[in-house]
Design a protein around this motif. Structure first.
Motif, PDB file in Angstrom:
ATOM      1  N   GLU A 132       0.369   5.621  -0.218  1.00  0.00           N
ATOM      2  CA  GLU A 132       1.662   5.124   0.244  1.00  0.00           C
ATOM      3  C   GLU A 132       2.803   5.762  -0.535  1.00  0.00           C
ATOM      4  O   GLU A 132       2.629   6.192  -1.685  1.00  0.00           O
ATOM      5  CB  GLU A 132       1.752   3.600   0.068  1.00  0.00           C
ATOM      6  N   GLU A 156       0.710   6.423   4.426  1.00  0.00           N
ATOM      7  CA  GLU A 156       0.391   5.369   5.388  1.00  0.00           C
ATOM      8  C   GLU A 156       1.639   4.609   5.842  1.00  0.00           C
ATOM      9  O   GLU A 156       1.701   4.144   6.983  1.00  0.00           O
ATOM     10  CB  GLU A 156      -0.603   4.380   4.763  1.00  0.00           C
ATOM     11  N   ASN A 157       2.607   4.456   4.948  1.00  0.00           N
ATOM     12  CA  ASN A 157       3.791   3.644   5.259  1.00  0.00           C
ATOM     13  C   ASN A 157       5.011   4.509   5.537  1.00  0.00           C
ATOM     14  O   ASN A 157       6.136   4.161   5.159  1.00  0.00           O
ATOM     15  CB  ASN A 157       4.092   2.688   4.110  1.00  0.00           C
ATOM     16  N   MET A 182      -6.169   4.520   0.332  1.00  0.00           N
ATOM     17  CA  MET A 182      -4.933   4.642   1.090  1.00  0.00           C
ATOM     18  C   MET A 182      -3.842   5.214   0.174  1.00  0.00           C
ATOM     19  O   MET A 182      -3.809   4.922  -1.024  1.00  0.00           O
ATOM     20  CB  MET A 182      -4.490   3.284   1.643  1.00  0.00           C
ATOM     21  N   ARG A 185       3.300   7.957  11.373  1.00  0.00           N
ATOM     22  CA  ARG A 185       2.366   8.437  10.356  1.00  0.00           C
ATOM     23  C   ARG A 185       1.653   9.689  10.833  1.00  0.00           C
ATOM     24  O   ARG A 185       1.199   9.778  11.969  1.00  0.00           O
ATOM     25  CB  ARG A 185       1.332   7.342  10.062  1.00  0.00           C
ATOM     26  N   ARG A 218      -1.491  11.809   9.557  1.00  0.00           N
ATOM     27  CA  ARG A 218      -2.580  11.786   8.585  1.00  0.00           C
ATOM     28  C   ARG A 218      -3.062  13.182   8.208  1.00  0.00           C
ATOM     29  O   ARG A 218      -3.992  13.325   7.424  1.00  0.00           O
ATOM     30  CB  ARG A 218      -3.758  10.963   9.131  1.00  0.00           C
ATOM     31  N   ARG A 264      -7.333  11.090  -1.635  1.00  0.00           N
ATOM     32  CA  ARG A 264      -7.477  10.299  -0.408  1.00  0.00           C
ATOM     33  C   ARG A 264      -8.869  10.435   0.199  1.00  0.00           C
ATOM     34  O   ARG A 264      -9.270   9.614   1.033  1.00  0.00           O
ATOM     35  CB  ARG A 264      -6.416  10.708   0.624  1.00  0.00           C
TER      36      ARG A 264
END
Length: 575
Positions: free
Chosen positions: A430, A489-490, A428, A551, A553, A184
């Motif tokens: 997911e 992210e999702n 990104m 989310r 991070r 990432r």
């Protein structure tokens, strides 16, 4: 030839080995020897750990065959293996780890001393893969596993400090989470090369691996023991077969041996990145002159008084500006290569043209073929454009947002008082919701109805369990998913997965207790809390269901399979 091994020293004069075990350095005949104590849990992973390790105090330690004469080593190895239930499976000799005793340890040590120890053939079993094919696994006898673990402790102390930060599989304090964390951080990647080696574990060349071992190990007896391991063969359907290639996938020592083998590939990729990545300071892209010109025109018009016609012109300029790339790549810009490996799965990120990515793929193929005697699968080794197609790696989707998507994403910059367009250069990560749902269907938590729609179902194999144990089983599945995909992210889309698992649990309880789903909620409440007696104590356990799937991070780089410990989602409560 003397070896160098970096280790950390604490106040009790203990050193930490690669797998978390402690060793005590002792002087013996002018050389460093090592005594083994019980392994302990590891530390949290840090991307700087490898660099710091090289700066720590260095001691000369030479891995010696005579360390296998130490009874404490086998006891530590046994404790390590007993922590995993799968290691209690009987081998071809019918014995389990319960068969270890002081007499057995003394017998193994005596065989090591007179060089008569022999590994028994492993049991060949076949595991069904998702594509319908099977994967062969070689399961050693439980007592051979202890000897392999002892050898692993000795070899890991020598090789673990050499491994690069790009390697994450089968290593202490590293996991799929640390691997995806590094991916990432890639920036500006256009192409991804997805690597696949045909039957890697089954095609490792024994002689090549022995050559790599000899570069660091001078003790011939340890090398002879390696040959006994790889030549032990296997039993398939009651018939003995010789092994001429490969290390048994499923063996205790196999993961370390595979990392030693592919460490050469890591070194090659390190050289390749140094060779093709642009010199420090040279950008892989440069400002787009058209973008700069449009920005100046817009700034100039916004500072003056505009007529109705000029306002329309300004709106058109802004519309064009939002759809113009801020940077470009051409002959004046540089290139950049990234690399990440977990066991035999690896990806290469390329910031350049498609032709350059094809060139890198060919060089990788040539190296694997000529130097490591491995074959790159042409069908599975793909070059993927990251803005248009998602890449699956270690159970995650990797992609980059397209420029069209980021055109509508703007953020307010407080310092300037203006809006700023979002960047699409970052990688990104997911969660593959479709793959997770497919897995739940495969494991009978749900059934597929029409198209992509699924319906939760009760788990037949859970019906015989007490109600509290049913909740415990579902909590283990839910917490595993939430922990693994904690930073995607999702993450909000995991609500669909949580819904399927929640109602699967409800249907399981309904079938067990001969109730309707509505009656289950009435009996156990909306949160599904089951009360039970444990001795003289009354306890309760609640189905794990997150209050939020926002989310996060920040990656958690601790132990990969730690319990889920959100205060808002406590699974067990004492009344």
């Amino acid at each position: 030839m003397r070896k160098h091994y970096s280790w950390t020293r604490d106040k009790n004069n203990l050193c930490r080995l690669g797998d978390g075990a402690f060793v005590v350095p002792q002087k013996r005949e002018g050389k460093q020897s090592i005594s083994f104590l019980a392994p302990v849990s590891g530390r949290s992973y840090s991307t700087l750990e490898g660099k710091k390790r090289n700066l720590e105090v260095s001691r000369e330690i030479e891995p010696l065959y005579k360390e296998l004469f130490n009874a404490d080593l086998y006891k530590a190895a046994s404790q390590k293996l007993r922590s995993k239930p799968g290691n209690m499976t009987p081998g071809v000799d019918g014995k389990t780890l319960d068969g270890i005793s002081n007499e057995w340890v003394e017998g193994v040590i005596q065989k090591m001393k007179d060089r008569t120890f022999q590994f028994k053939p492993s049991t060949r079993v076949y595991i069904l893969k998702a594509n319908g094919k099977t994967r062969p696994l070689g399961i050693p006898t439980p007592l051979d596993k202890i000897v392999q673990q002892a050898i692993r402790i000795i070899l890991e102390s020598e090789f673990e400090p050499l491994f690069l930060d790009s390697s994450h599989g089968f290593r202490p304090n590293r996991s799929t989470t640390t691997a995806i964390y590094e991916v990432r951080k890639w920036n500006g990647v256009t192409w991804i090369i997805e690597g696949d080696i045909k039957g890697f574990f089954d095609n490792i060349d024994h002689h090549k691996l022995a050559e790599l071992l000899k570069r660091r190990i001078q003790d011939k007896n340890l090398i002879d023991l390696y040959w006994k391991l790889v030549k032990a063969g296997y039993v398939n359907d009651g018939q003995y077969k010789n092994s001429f290639l490969g290390v048994p996938q499923g063996g205790v020592l196999s993961p370390l041996l595979s990392n030693i083998y592919l460490h050469e590939f890591d070194l090659f990729m390190q050289e390749l990145m140094a060779k093709y990545s642009s010199e420090k300071g040279k950008r892989i892209s440069r400002p787009n002159p058209i973008y700069i010109k449009l920005k100046k025109q817009i700034t100039k018009m916004e500072t003056g008084t505009l007529t109705p016609g000029q306002k329309s012109e300004l709106m058109l300029l802004k519309h064009r500006f939002m759809r113009t790339s801020s940077v470009i790549r051409d002959s004046l810009t540089g290139t950049r290569i990234y690399y990440n490996r977990y066991a035999d799965d690896w990806v290469i990120g390329v910031s350049s043209t498609l032709d350059f990515a094809k060139k890198i793929k060919q060089e990788v193929k040539d190296f694997l073929t000529k130097d490591l005697l491995l074959t790159l699968s042409e069908e599975k080794t793909k070059i993927t454009h990251l803005e248009t197609t998602k890449v699956q790696y270690l159970g995650f989707y990797i992609y980059r947002k397209s420029r069209k998507y980021t055109e509508s994403l703007v953020s307010y910059v407080k310092s300037t008082g203006k809006l700023r367009r979002a960047t699409n250069s970052s990688v990104m990560i997911e969660a593959p919701i479709d793959k997770i749902i497919d897995k739940l269907v495969e494991q009978k938590f749900a059934v597929r109805t029409t198209g992509k729609q699924v319906k939760p179902r009760g788990m037949t194999k859970f019906y015989f369990l007490p109600s509290e144990d049913i909740i415990l089983r579902y909590n283990a599945v839910i917490s595993g998913i939430l922990n693994y995909y904690s930073s995607v992210e999702n993450r909000n889309q995991l609500s669909y997965v949580m819904w399927v698992l929640k109602f699967s649990a409800v249907f399981t309880l309904a079938r067990k207790l001969s109730l309707s789903p509505r009656q289950v909620f009435k009996k156990f409440g909306k949160a599904i809390t089951v009360k039970f007696e444990a001795g003289k104590t009354s306890k309760s356990i609640t189905l794990l269901y997150p209050n939020t799937l926002a989310r996060n991070r920040t990656f958690d780089l601790g132990i990969e399979y730690r319990p889920f410990q959100s205060k808002s989602d406590v699974a067990t409560q004492h009344s």
